[in-house]
Design an enzyme around this catalytic site. Structure first.
Site: not given
Length: 376
Positions: A178-180, A183
């Site tokens: 999951h890449c912040v 998002n």
């Protein structure tokens, strides 16, 4: 301490920290260090402040929000504003190639396109409707991905190479991470966009660093400043070189700018013959040169960090692994499977790699997407 020494120490510490995190992330050392550090700070920091920090960290890294997307766009906008407002104009005066100067803008356009695609594209969400389809895509290895495993949250059978994302609250096919910054999860259907986004972001940072460095070096060359001398701390005469110019602190460099302008040999000689133009240009450079140096330092560090991560991402693509699988790859036993005591340890092996070109084709032409189009 000299600016160059501070800058090099900063770069070294950042790179060492990133390498240590990558090395320790596959062991229990990092978790132990984090747990020990948290216990130490719990005795120092007030409890109310601890709760506030934990709530903030939970919001930033464990819930879907647009904070990092906004921060990403602000940083990118600030860097390109500085480049457009100052470096681009100076480089035109020094007659840099226009194609060379426009390359960062081309990379920016491509980067923003694939950044948007990475943000909005469904990474491969598993639902009741496509559950059977995803179960047929990858073979179960019976170690990291055993058959007949179910997600207790989504109430779905877990296809091989899938994982439930606690941030997005969904199971994702061929889950990577999951890449912040976008998002969104990175999965089978948007991994190709993420890879091109990362490639263009690295290339744009490196290009901006090269152009900015070229401008500063060319400015020294055309001014003949490298032929001048200065008195060092021991009273000896030394020739001014590039290292000296970088090593001196910003305030010292400012004092050298009148000499740079007096000796400058810009092609547009009318600028130097006009007293008012020289005065305003000199004043403009005094006020803006620190920002150019700061921007250069920022994009250089960013280029190293992004370049390292890009190499890691390309390695995963070439070997047909995901970040999730690489992180868990040293497991000899799957934590959810109770093997008989007499059984030999089941070592995880990558059974999904079928050669470089096949692995690349799987990234850019995801199997599940192809099957779904064929079904329609």
């Amino acid at each position: 301490m000299d600016f160059l020494v501070l800058f090099l120490l900063y770069v070294a510490l950042v790179l060492i920290g990133v390498v240590m995190i990558c090395v320790c992330s596959k062991t229990h050392y990092l978790k132990g260090l984090v747990r020990g550090g948290a216990q130490i700070f719990s005795y120092i920091i007030p409890e109310c402040l601890q709760r506030a920090v934990l709530r903030l960290l939970h919001y930033l890294f464990h819930t879907q929000n647009y904070t990092f997307i906004i921060l990403h766009l602000i940083l990118q906008g600030m860097v390109y504003t500085e480049y457009t407002w100052e470096i681009f104009g100076y480089c035109q005066e020094l007659e840099f190639s226009l194609y060379y100067l426009l390359l960062p803008y081309l990379l920016l356009i491509v980067n923003l396109i694939f950044f948007t695609l990475t943000c909005v594209t469904n990474p491969g969400t598993i639902t009741k409707a496509n559950e059977l389809l995803f179960l047929q895509v990858y073979e179960f290895d019976e170690v990291m991905f055993p058959k007949n495993m179910s997600c207790s949250t989504c109430d779905l059978r877990k296809p091989a190479r899938s994982k439930h994302c606690g941030v997005c609250n969904r199971c994702v096919h061929r889950f990577d991470h999951h890449c912040v910054w976008v998002n969104n999860c990175i999965g089978a259907w948007n991994a190709r966009y993420f890879l091109i986004y990362l490639l263009t972001l690295t290339a744009s940072a490196a290009t901006l660093a090269i152009v900015s460095t070229g401008f500063l070096v060319q400015l020294v060359v055309v001014s003949d400043l490298y032929l001048e001398t200065y008195v060092d701390d021991l009273g000896h005469f030394q020739v001014i070189d590039t290292v000296f110019l970088i090593q001196k602190q910003v305030g010292d460099i400012m004092l050298l700018y009148p000499r740079i302008l007096e000796h400058a040999s810009f092609k547009n000689v009318n600028i130097l013959h006009n007293y008012n133009a020289v005065y305003h240009l000199r004043k403009y450079l005094f006020l803006t040169f620190p920002r150019i140096v700061f921007m250069l330092g920022f994009v250089v560090v960013l280029s190293f960090l992004l370049g390292g991560y890009l190499c890691f991402a390309l390695y995963l693509v070439a070997t047909n692994q995901t970040t999730n699988e690489w992180y868990k790859g040293d497991w000899a036993w799957h934590p959810h499977v109770a093997w008989p005591p007499s059984a030999e340890p089941r070592i995880y092996r990558n059974i999904h790699s079928h050669g470089l070109w096949s692995n690349l084709r799987e990234i850019f032409l995801p199997a599940a997407a192809h099957y779904e189009r064929k079904k329609k």
